[in-house]
Design a protein around this motif. Structure first.
Motif, short mmCIF file in Angstrom:
data_model
loop_
_atom_site.label_atom_id
_atom_site.label_comp_id
_atom_site.label_asym_id
_atom_site.label_seq_id
_atom_site.Cartn_x
_atom_site.Cartn_y
_atom_site.Cartn_z
N LYS A 106 35.29 43.44 31.93
CA LYS A 106 35.91 42.15 31.58
C LYS A 106 37.08 41.80 32.49
CE LYS A 106 35.63 40.28 26.99
NZ LYS A 106 35.92 40.49 25.58
N LYS A 108 37.40 42.16 35.59
CA LYS A 108 37.03 41.63 36.90
C LYS A 108 35.94 40.56 36.84
CE LYS A 108 35.77 46.03 37.91
NZ LYS A 108 35.30 47.20 38.53
N LYS A 110 34.56 36.97 35.08
CA LYS A 110 34.97 35.81 34.28
C LYS A 110 33.99 35.57 33.13
CE LYS A 110 37.46 33.27 37.88
NZ LYS A 110 37.61 34.42 38.75
N SER A 111 32.71 35.83 33.39
CA SER A 111 31.70 35.66 32.33
C SER A 111 30.53 36.59 32.61
CB SER A 111 31.23 34.20 32.27
OG SER A 111 30.03 34.00 32.96
#
Length: 126
Positions: A106, A108, A110-111
């Motif tokens: 998480k 590194k 974004k989604s």
């Protein structure tokens, strides 16, 4: 030397994975192998190959494979065209476990849908 040739594919895989402190000895009709794999995933690859050659409970081989890094199941560098679900399928055999990889990375990512070639991912122990 018959047993050693039977398990040659295991020894070749060990070399390919660059198993550290590895050694092989044949005594009393049993092949003894030991060494240290980088991570649990690579240890599992070796055991899968041992079972593929010798069956579920082979008696002609004794393997003592240690793991250098137990903090993660593996580390993975994203290649072009990969998704977290494809990576999860590769390491866990289940594409639906992609969220475990996302949660472990998480900081590194974004989604879960946005990964890039070259991203270094931790594949967590689950």
């Amino acid at each position: 030397m018959m047993i050693k040739s039977k398990y040659q594919s295991v020894l070749d895989l060990g070399e390919k994975l660059n198993i550290q402190n590895g050694d092989v000895k044949e005594e009393n009709g049993q092949l003894k192998v030991w060494g240290t794999a980088k991570n649990q995933y690579e240890k599992n690859l070796l055991w899968d190959e041992i079972k593929r050659v010798g069956g579920e409970n082979p008696t002609d081989i004794m393997a003592d494979i240690k793991v250098a890094d137990t903090s993660a199941f593996a580390h993975h560098t994203v290649k072009s065209g990969e998704s977290l679900s494809k990576i999860a399928k590769h390491y866990y055999g289940d594409a639906n476990k992609y969220n475990a990889i996302y949660e472990a990375n998480k900081g590194k990512l974004k989604s879960a849908d946005l990964i890039h070639p070259g991203d270094e991912l931790v594949i967590p122990n689950i």
